[in-house]
Motif scaffolding. Structure first.
Motif, PDB file in Angstrom:
ATOM      1  N   TRP A  76       0.821  -1.213   0.000  1.00 38.73           N
ATOM      2  CA  TRP A  76       0.000   0.000   0.000  1.00 38.73           C
ATOM      3  C   TRP A  76       0.856   1.265   0.000  1.00 38.73           C
ATOM      4  O   TRP A  76       0.436   2.302  -0.536  1.00 38.73           O
ATOM      5  N   THR A  92       1.558   1.749  -3.568  1.00 45.08           N
ATOM      6  CA  THR A  92       0.349   2.276  -4.213  1.00 45.08           C
ATOM      7  C   THR A  92       0.187   3.758  -3.923  1.00 45.08           C
ATOM      8  O   THR A  92      -0.174   4.540  -4.814  1.00 45.08           O
ATOM      9  N   ALA A  93       0.464   4.169  -2.676  1.00 45.31           N
ATOM     10  CA  ALA A  93       0.312   5.579  -2.301  1.00 45.31           C
ATOM     11  C   ALA A  93       1.225   6.480  -3.129  1.00 45.31           C
ATOM     12  O   ALA A  93       0.848   7.603  -3.494  1.00 45.31           O
ATOM     13  N   ILE A 125      -0.635   6.643  -6.618  1.00 43.38           N
ATOM     14  CA  ILE A 125      -2.088   6.709  -6.710  1.00 43.38           C
ATOM     15  C   ILE A 125      -2.574   7.917  -7.511  1.00 43.38           C
ATOM     16  O   ILE A 125      -3.534   7.843  -8.261  1.00 43.38           O
ATOM     17  N   ASP A 159      -2.380   3.902   5.831  1.00 42.90           N
ATOM     18  CA  ASP A 159      -3.548   4.789   5.778  1.00 42.90           C
ATOM     19  C   ASP A 159      -3.113   6.254   5.741  1.00 42.90           C
ATOM     20  O   ASP A 159      -3.682   7.060   4.995  1.00 42.90           O
ATOM     21  N   ALA A 199      -0.174   7.388   4.686  1.00 37.89           N
ATOM     22  CA  ALA A 199       0.503   7.644   3.414  1.00 37.89           C
ATOM     23  C   ALA A 199      -0.515   7.925   2.310  1.00 37.89           C
ATOM     24  O   ALA A 199      -0.327   8.840   1.481  1.00 37.89           O
ATOM     25  N   LEU A 200      -1.594   7.144   2.287  1.00 39.91           N
ATOM     26  CA  LEU A 200      -2.649   7.394   1.298  1.00 39.91           C
ATOM     27  C   LEU A 200      -3.311   8.747   1.546  1.00 39.91           C
ATOM     28  O   LEU A 200      -3.622   9.481   0.606  1.00 39.91           O
ATOM     29  N   TYR A 201      -3.508   9.074   2.829  1.00 36.94           N
ATOM     30  CA  TYR A 201      -4.106  10.372   3.147  1.00 36.94           C
ATOM     31  C   TYR A 201      -3.218  11.512   2.648  1.00 36.94           C
ATOM     32  O   TYR A 201      -3.707  12.493   2.067  1.00 36.94           O
ATOM     33  N   LYS A 261      -1.231  11.680   0.162  1.00 35.96           N
ATOM     34  CA  LYS A 261      -1.301  11.849  -1.290  1.00 35.96           C
ATOM     35  C   LYS A 261      -2.697  12.252  -1.762  1.00 35.96           C
ATOM     36  O   LYS A 261      -2.845  13.024  -2.714  1.00 35.96           O
TER      37      LYS A 261
END
Length: 457
Positions: free
Chosen positions: A52, A55-56, A59, A95, A97-99, A101
């Protein structure tokens, strides 16, 4: 063990916005464990965190074309449709890292992109959850503005069981079509890989064995009927059953010594409180206690993980004094249903000591106040009685009932534990504990407003 290094931009983000000094760790797993010390990760989950993070990085890469970005966002949105976090229920740095980006992108999305029929509803929900939940505790100057009432197209929640059944039917339909066209293979019909050339599958081998055994039994019966001897390979007698070995007994769990540390005391934040619809003496409160997403007996409210708590404080404390305030909660009592509503914790309050036979619910009553700087989920403990609490107190052992009589307030309005109030803890010799141990968090002492020498329960 595989490591998953964090890039410099993300480390800078953690240093500025994350608690627990997570930026001191450059590995994703160690940083996750620093951020969420109560979470444990399996090897598979550790590998997922690494994936993930990759992915981040891509993304919303500016170098990708719009179709590729849309595909990645759609895939993430589908993944989050049945999950609170990317791992399912456990929080991790993935979570955040996705936030990091996604937040700038989501802030620019139109209402249609956010919650339209083809919008990314679940990504928006995840971004809002990460930025507001005390589980992550991010210190953000600016947050993505999310209006939960502005939903253009309401989607039905994903039913995991129905989704599994749908995929099963799709596989069966594909197998039927392949069989009808004469192109069926073992993998088409069963959904498993095709055996290598010249080898039989386990199912086929088992079938051959059963068939050979049946033929042997039949020929044996025919041989006996004709007065002859059984043919070679025939089954002549049953195999002797192996004597069952007794299963090794599990070692009895080590019982922890009696101590107030067995009680799971935490800072709670009452987000709302209302009168119980079926009981005049009860309030029903929605309280954030720092639980991780997916914890048993919790739910979500305004992006936070909460517990529903019933307390007999109606008529003793004004309802307005129960709103948006910090309290101390007992979090490991077995949940009980009170007039139709399941109560999953208890709010600590002080009241004057009464003589035996007097009404101990007449008041006055004061809630225990944690330090002003404390946060929901902060551990609350008595000095000198530190230790790990039980996950759930066994009602049969009456631990709470034995320990609670020691809960008291002092002349200086501090909450404490008087060991003399619990005869079971009155030891002897040099190790004997005496006096009153103060109730505290890392931020300071817990107090009441005016009641001295009161009992706390």
């Amino acid at each position: 063990m595989a490591t998953f290094p964090l890039d410099e931009s993300f480390l800078a983000f953690l240093k500025t916005h994350a608690p627990n000094n997570a930026a001191a760790e450059t590995d994703a797993i160690k940083a996750s464990q620093a951020l969420f010390p109560s979470a444990t990760y399996t090897d598979a989950e550790k590998a997922d965190i690494g994936q993930w993070l990759i992915t981040a990085e891509h993304i919303v890469s500016p170098g990708e074309d719009a179709a590729k970005s849309a595909e990645r966002l759609s895939s993430l949105n589908t993944h989050l449709s049945s999950r609170t976090t990317v791992l399912g229920a456990k929080p991790s740095v993935a979570d955040i890292a996705l936030y990091q980006k996604l937040a700038p992108e989501v802030s620019k999305w139109s209402p249609e992109e956010r919650t339209g029929e083809q919008g990314y509803h679940h990504i928006v929900r995840h971004v809002d959850f990460v930025q507001n939940s005390p589980v992550f505790g991010l210190k953000l100057d600016e947050k993505v503005s999310v209006d939960p009432d502005n939903v253009m197209f309401k989607i039905k929640p994903v039913d995991a069981k129905a989704e599994k059944e749908r995929k099963k039917k799709e596989r069966e339909s594909a197998a039927t079509s392949a069989a009808a066209s004469g192109t069926a293979t073992p993998s088409t019909l069963t959904g498993t890989s095709t055996p290598s050339e010249g080898r039989k599958s386990k199912k086929e081998k088992a079938k051959d064995k059963l068939q050979a055994a049946g033929e042997a039994v039949a020929s044996t019966a025919a041989g006996k009927a004709a007065g002859g001897t059984p043919p070679e390979g025939a089954l002549t007698k049953k195999k002797e059953k192996k004597e069952k070995q007794p299963k090794p007994q599990k070692a009895a769990p080590v019982e922890k010594p009696l101590s107030p540390a067995l009680i799971d005391l935490r800072v709670g934040h009452i987000l709302k409180a209302e009168a119980h619809p079926n009981a005049d003496s009860l309030y029903v409160s929605t309280i954030a206690c720092g639980d991780a997403p997916g914890t048993e007996n919790t739910s979500e409210y305004e992006g936070q993980v909460v517990r529903t708590v019933c307390s007999g404080l109606n008529g003793l404390i004004p309802l307005e004094d129960m709103q948006n305030r910090k309290i101390v909660a007992v979090c490991n009592l077995k949940p009980v249903t009170m007039r139709g509503i399941k109560s999953c914790a208890m709010v600590l309050a002080a009241s004057p000591r009464v003589a035996e036979g007097e009404d101990n619910h007449k008041g006055p009553v004061e809630l225990v106040n944690p330090p002003a700087d404390s946060k929901a989920g902060d551990r609350v403990y008595f000095e000198g009685w530190e230790g790990e609490p039980e996950t759930v107190l066994n009602p049969k052992k009456k631990i709470w009932e034995m320990i609670q009589p020691g809960f008291t307030t002092t002349d200086s309005l501090e909450v404490g534990f008087d060991v003399e109030g619990v005869p079971q803890l009155s030891g002897e010799g040099a190790d004997k504990k005496m006096g009153v141990a103060k109730l505290k968090t890392a931020a300071g002492l817990c107090t009441v407003s005016t009641l001295k020498g009161a009992t706390v329960r």
